[in-house]
Design a protein around this motif. Structure first.
Motif, PDB file in Angstrom:
ATOM      1  N   GLU A 174      -5.131   8.571  -1.633  1.00  0.00           N
ATOM      2  CA  GLU A 174      -5.235   7.192  -0.810  1.00  0.00           C
ATOM      3  C   GLU A 174      -5.929   6.300  -1.290  1.00  0.00           C
ATOM      4  N   GLY A 177      -4.538   4.187  -3.921  1.00  0.00           N
ATOM      5  CA  GLY A 177      -3.022   3.241  -3.983  1.00  0.00           C
ATOM      6  C   GLY A 177      -3.161   1.863  -3.079  1.00  0.00           C
ATOM      7  N   VAL A 178      -4.375   2.003  -2.180  1.00  0.00           N
ATOM      8  CA  VAL A 178      -5.018   0.810  -1.563  1.00  0.00           C
ATOM      9  C   VAL A 178      -6.042   0.152  -2.648  1.00  0.00           C
ATOM     10  N   ALA A 181      -2.860  -1.925  -4.940  1.00  0.00           N
ATOM     11  CA  ALA A 181      -1.718  -2.495  -3.598  1.00  0.00           C
ATOM     12  C   ALA A 181      -3.088  -4.224  -4.016  1.00  0.00           C
ATOM     13  N   GLN A 182      -4.303  -3.924  -4.058  1.00  0.00           N
ATOM     14  CA  GLN A 182      -4.290  -4.867  -3.268  1.00  0.00           C
ATOM     15  C   GLN A 182      -4.717  -6.446  -4.774  1.00  0.00           C
TER      16      GLN A 182
END
Lengths: 333, 275
Positions: A174, A177-178, A181-182
């Motif tokens: 998880e 994923g963050v 995305a950044q």
């Protein structure tokens, strides 16, 4: 504007009798992730703290977005977001209060600070917990809040110091994923980690550090080529069947490689590993073992552990024998 | 997972930095950080025991347990004498928690985040100290109310009472920088308390807090006369019970200024060296 958004040259730092950094050079390309891979005490946190203006090096220089870290720390602080090794959110404040406070300290007008907090809470899936004190959060939620706090000011460069240490595999994915995305959003990231798997999953380039030195700098692919890529590990229920297992594994070994008894997982002997080229080998291995009537308790593909990486690169276990690795209580948590 | 299907955090760019020079920014940041400290205090009311129950216990213990013996049976007169002294002692003790909290904040890494933000280095400390106003105000109210219930009567006027409370808060805000300094130097919150007790016990007992200075042996009187607690308590007595004020106020203010001039730079230096 330079393509290198973070540059460090010859960073040295000594704490008492421990030489934490022996001259670290590294560079982060704009819009990419640099993974800094190393064991406890390798100098990862010290490097990040220097780049984030929390610590002055004894020697060396560093720039963030062409701003000198030592000469203009205030300007650098406007460009960076820092997420520490252990979640440094205020436990008595709610998730929302934590983020609003950071917004206020970044001089956002009250309304904007609140709006930004809501935006991040929503984005990190923390809206439902926004009104609860952070001490009631799970480990994964704290990490997310901690990361959210470092993003309030829309930093160009994000320093992530072991963002997933201590998280279970699902929470780790998880967080990955963050981070992705950044980067997709235009940020550049310097990430420290103890897991080759994490560096492989996220980083465009990897520096391997040990004893305050960079001992390798490569792409994840290059590094994996050097340390042998994926391995297949098989643990028979009866250790007496290991010779048969070795024979089966030899048949699927990557070119020029052969199966060996597993030494990395020293606590539980009785497994065999072999470098392989991909997961296509799984079927034949399972079939061959079943055909021979060998029961197994563990069978899986994995990337080399940090220990195996270090063994391959240096011929010595991680955290070499020539210095003491200071391990603080915090690192053990 | 909402993370991947909503707009990224950089989607909306609005970097509307506010105006104002460094002092204005410091004040604004300190207020935001003081608010943080107050939220923490309100969330853990038991952290206020040292400025609520503890002064009442001291007040009752000395009035009812020792008061009769000290004042030859006249407990009421002793309470009139004692209360401003207990106020002074409680102000000094009330600052201990500040150093402990700051020490814990640093240990937990919360201050790393503040230090990585573009705010003045002193803002986190100034903010934490400012939030302590609430604690010193609480001490004043608790002691005056509990004292009134026990029979204490203010012998002056409301203006003098307000002046006493203001002086009390001012003294608390300057003396607490010692606690801040200790909090930056020692390794654990417990050690802050130990070190502060080593300072506060001699100051509060080797003073005019519990007994008139004239009853003490000469060598101890010499210490009492150079003790910052002595002029503070004498001023408090003047403002709350009646009697001379001016002669005690000046040394009190000088001590307060001295605390700030010496302790604030030391605390800030220790803070920037720590972590």
């Amino acid at each position: 504007m330079s393509d290198l958004v973070v540059r460090a040259e010859g960073l040295r730092k000594r704490f008492g009798r421990t030489q934490a950094l022996e001259g670290v050079d590294l560079a982060v390309r704009r819009g990419t992730v640099l993974g800094m891979l190393g064991p406890n005490g390798a100098g990862k946190t010290t490097t990040v703290r220097i780049l984030a203006t929390l610590l002055r090096p004894d020697a060396g220089s560093a720039q963030v977005a062409d701003v000198d870290v030592l000469r203009h720390p205030d300007r650098v602080r406007r460009l960076i977001g820092l997420t520490g090794q252990y979640a440094s959110v205020d436990e008595d404040l709610t998730g929302r209060q934590n983020l609003v406070l950071i917004g206020q300290l970044l001089d956002l007008p009250g309304r904007d600070a609140r709006r930004r907090a809501e935006e991040l809470l929503d984005w990190f899936g923390l809206s439902a917990a926004a009104r609860r004190p952070a001490k009631t959060y799970s480990g994964g939620m704290r990490r997310r809040l901690d990361l959210a706090a470092s993003l309030v000011g829309r930093p160009e460069v994000i320093f992530l110091d072991e963002p997933t240490t201590g998280l279970d595999p699902a929470k780790r994915e998880e967080m990955w994923g963050v981070v992705r995305a950044q980067v997709a959003d235009g940020s550049s990231v310097l990430l420290t980690t103890q897991y080759l798997e994490e560096a492989d999953a996220l980083a465009d380039e990897i520096v391997v550090v040990d004893g305050g030195r960079v001992i390798a700098h490569d792409t994840p692919e290059g590094l994996k080529r050097r340390v042998g890529g994926q391995r297949l590990l098989v643990r028979p229920a009866d250790p007496a069947r290991l010779p048969e297992v070795l024979k089966v594994l030899d048949d699927v070994a990557a070119p020029g490689m052969s199966a060996v008894l597993d030494t990395a997982t020293g606590s539980r002997p009785g497994a065999a590993t072999v470098p392989v080229t991909g997961d296509a080998v799984l079927g034949p291995v399972v079939a061959a073992l079943a055909g021979a009537g060998v029961e197994v308790t563990e069978l899986g593909l994995h990337l080399p552990s940090l220990d195996e990486v270090f063994f391959t690169l240096t011929g010595a276990p991680a955290g070499g024998a020539d210095y003491d690795t200071p391990t603080t209580a915090k690192e053990l948590v | 997972m909402t993370i991947l299907d909503t707009a990224g955090p950089r989607a909306v760019r609005h970097r509307t930095a506010r105006r104002g020079g460094p002092p204005v920014a410091l004040a604004r940041h300190a207020v935001a950080l003081a608010r943080r400290s107050l939220i923490k205090t309100l969330r853990t009311p038991e952290a206020l025991i040292d400025v609520t129950l503890q002064p009442i216990i001291f007040l009752m213990m000395f009035t009812y347990l020792f008061g009769g013996a000290i004042s030859d049976g006249d407990r009421h007169s002793y309470l009139q004498f004692l209360l401003p002294g207990i106020l002074g002692q409680s102000l000094a003790m009330g600052g201990i928690a500040l150093g402990q909290n700051l020490n814990a904040d640093i240990e937990k890494g919360v201050f790393d985040r503040f230090r990585s933000l573009p705010i003045s280095r002193s803002a986190p400390l100034v903010g934490a100290v400012a939030a302590d106003i609430v604690r010193y105000l609480t001490v004043c109210v608790v002691i005056l109310v509990a004292g009134a219930a026990m029979g204490f009567r203010i012998g002056t006027n409301p203006v003098a009472t307000v002046a006493a409370v203001a002086l009390a808060i001012g003294f608390g805000l300057s003396f607490c920088w010692l606690s801040v300094l200790v909090g930056m130097l020692v390794r654990s919150p417990g050690a802050v308390q130990g070190a502060m007790f080593m300072v506060i016990f001699p100051l509060s007992f080797g003073s005019n807090v519990f007994v008139p200075t004239s009853t003490l042996p000469g060598w101890l009187q010499a210490f009492v006369h150079v003790n910052p607690m002595t002029p503070l308590v004498a001023t408090m007595r003047g403002l709350l019970v009646g009697g001379p004020v001016a002669g005690h106020l000046l040394p009190t203010l000088l001590w307060m200024a001295g605390f700030l001039v010496v302790l604030v730079p030391l605390a800030l230096r220790a803070y920037s060296r720590r972590a």
